[in-house]
Design an enzyme around this catalytic site. Structure first.
Site, PDB file in Angstrom:
ATOM      1  N   ASN A   1       0.820  -1.214   0.000  1.00  0.00           N
ATOM      2  CA  ASN A   1       0.000   0.000   0.000  1.00  0.00           C
ATOM      3  C   ASN A   1       0.852   1.262   0.000  1.00  0.00           C
ATOM      4  OD1 ASN A   1      -2.535  -1.136  -0.124  1.00  0.00           O
ATOM      5  ND2 ASN A   1      -2.799  -1.248   2.084  1.00  0.00           N
ATOM      6  N   LYS A   2       1.932   1.265   0.787  1.00  0.00           N
ATOM      7  CA  LYS A   2       2.816   2.433   0.823  1.00  0.00           C
ATOM      8  C   LYS A   2       3.550   2.585  -0.504  1.00  0.00           C
ATOM      9  CE  LYS A   2       3.534   2.082   5.833  1.00  0.00           C
ATOM     10  NZ  LYS A   2       2.858   0.776   5.984  1.00  0.00           N
TER      11      LYS A   2
ATOM     12  N   CYS B   1       4.287   0.206  12.931  1.00  0.00           N
ATOM     13  CA  CYS B   1       2.943   0.151  13.497  1.00  0.00           C
ATOM     14  C   CYS B   1       3.056  -0.414  14.915  1.00  0.00           C
ATOM     15  CB  CYS B   1       1.993  -0.669  12.631  1.00  0.00           C
ATOM     16  SG  CYS B   1       2.574  -2.336  12.230  1.00  0.00           S
TER      17      CYS B   1
END
Length: 471
Positions: free
Chosen positions: A237-238, A357
């Site tokens: 996603n990044k 995270c």
């Protein structure tokens, strides 16, 4: 049926301590990672309640289901969004639905509660007090924010404009949505909205990505046509976000040593329309910074493996996890420090974003602090002064994110800048950072970090404190 089979398999492995939920989910070859991750997390949270229902109704004996498969099916039938598969399993669960619903009702009466979430342990309930909004990043490689908003309006959604304060993001309900007040290209919906089956998602026009996860690429902000490295790239996603910011021009080198994760990532990038990337099934620590292929790399995004403690469903909101497995955190921090030191060896590097995270200082501020001590030619940039949650003192230039203060998953972001980029002199005349420390040296550096985070007066006089930078 594959969803429930895979979820049951992962729950079984988690209970046998064969891996963390996040790792096991991303290592699976399941097509819809987000859906699988949510089902596993939610089933795990309600595990004790589901176990009691299964035992009191004698479901295993009546159906011949296995324990973990029964849990995920009962969760979706009674608490989730309903059984998503057809065939014999759905017919079987519907046959016993009245019995199962009665068992759940008896548990609520016994505990004197009316809501399902009130059945959870108090520490888990604290995490559920704030429903994290559904964040949707518009994939500007395929469409525009305006076009997506117009499409959603025609689909029955009600656009409320741009949020003026963070609290606005938690006031959404039904089909109302807002534009985020910090990140361009980010739309915000009620937590209950699900886009996994929506046309825009399947066509790659929108990416379902938590706001905190969007911060690293947004803050790195590489130029169009630049050369960029995504060091630990999967699930991607990044990477797709970086490609969108670069407008698919230049070169985006993406590394991951896990073949399965890289395969999943390749599918995601194809759907997102990313073409400027070069995927490598390679350990970033083995990449040669002096290779001619990377001679023009000026931006690096480093999001290494971490404890995942910031993911809402993977922790209970307390510090117990760090105390329960300090050796694992020590090993992770040493690995993260190695990656960070290695990334700073690229000779033309100007900016690096480090993110995790994780909620643990040991993986975040401590890693960055030790790295800065070893690499005095780099310093921190003060990120988003208006952001409400800062890094732990003294590294307040960094960002933190949480469910209670930013209404996101737990996250940490730091941005390092080579000081010579603002001084006279050419980067071409600069030499790479100091030689990379050994694993043993890094572990000692991580262990001694508490001393390094003490006030300046308590430090050795010959040590330099990381220099604060203005935004």
């Amino acid at each position: 049926m594959a969803l429930y089979t895979k979820a049951a398999e992962i729950l079984d492995k988690v209970e046998q301590k064969k891996g963390a939920v996040k790792t096991l989910v991303y290592d699976s070859k399941f097509q819809n990672i987000k859906q699988l991750f949510a089902l596993v997390c939610e089933t795990q949270k309600y595990s004790a309640v589901l176990q009691e229902i299964i035992e009191t109704t004698r479901l295993l004996k009546l159906t011949n289901l296995r324990q973990h498969l029964a849990k995920v099916l009962v969760y979706d039938l009674l608490i989730g969004q309903g059984i998503k598969c057809g065939g014999s399993w759905k017919a079987m669960m519907l046959k016993h639905r009245s019995r199962l619903q009665a068992a759940l009702a008896r548990i609520k009466v016994k505990q004197k509660v009316s809501r399902n979430q009130d059945l959870l342990p108090p520490n888990v309930q604290r995490n559920n007090d704030v429903d994290i909004p559904r964040y949707v990043r518009v994939n500007t490689l395929k469409t525009t924010v305006e076009d997506v908003i117009d499409y959603l309006k025609r689909d029955g959604y009600s656009y409320q404009g741009m949020a003026s304060q963070l609290e606005d993001l938690c006031s959404l309900s039904g089909k109302t949505f807002l534009s985020d007040l910090h990140l361009r290209d980010l739309l915000v919906f009620s937590a209950k909205v699900d886009f996994h089956d929506h046309y825009l998602y399947k066509a790659g026009h929108i990416i379902l990505q938590d706001k905190a996860s969007c911060l690293p690429a947004y803050l790195l902000d590489p130029p169009v046509g630049g050369h960029v490295i995504d060091a630990c790239a999967a699930p991607g996603n990044k990477t797709s976000h970086l490609a969108a910011i670069m407008k698919n021009k230049g070169k985006l080198f993406a590394f991951d040593r896990d073949t399965k994760r890289l395969s999943t990532m390749s599918t995601l990038l194809l759907r997102a329309g990313v073409t400027c990337h070069q995927l490598s099934n390679e350990d970033f620590l083995k990449v040669d910074p002096l290779s001619p292929a990377y001679k023009d790399v000026k931006h690096i995004l480093l999001d290494p493996s971490c404890s995942g403690s910031g993911m809402v469903c993977l922790h209970d909101g307390g510090s117990e996890e760090q105390e329960q497995d300090p050796e694992r955190l020590k090993a992770l921090a040493a690995f993260q420090l190695r990656c960070l030191n290695h990334a700073l060896k690229f000779p033309k590097l100007q900016h690096l974003v480090y993110s995790t995270c994780s909620i643990h200082t040991q993986e975040n501020e401590e890693v960055v602090s030790v790295c800065l001590e070893k690499n005095p030619d780099f310093s921190l940039i003060h990120l988003l002064p208006e952001w409400p949650e800062r890094g732990r003192d003294p590294l307040t230039q960094c960002l933190r994110a949480s469910t209670t203060k930013t209404f996101t998953q737990g996250f940490f972001v730091a941005m390092l800048e080579r000081q010579t980029t603002r001084n006279s002199g050419s980067l071409d005349e600069q030499t790479p950072s100091k030689s990379e420390p050994t694993v043993g040296e890094e572990e000692k550096m991580v262990v001694s970090v508490e001393e390094q985070l003490q006030p300046p007066a308590a430090r050795k006089r010959n040590r330099k404190k990381p220099k604060k930078q203005k935004s």
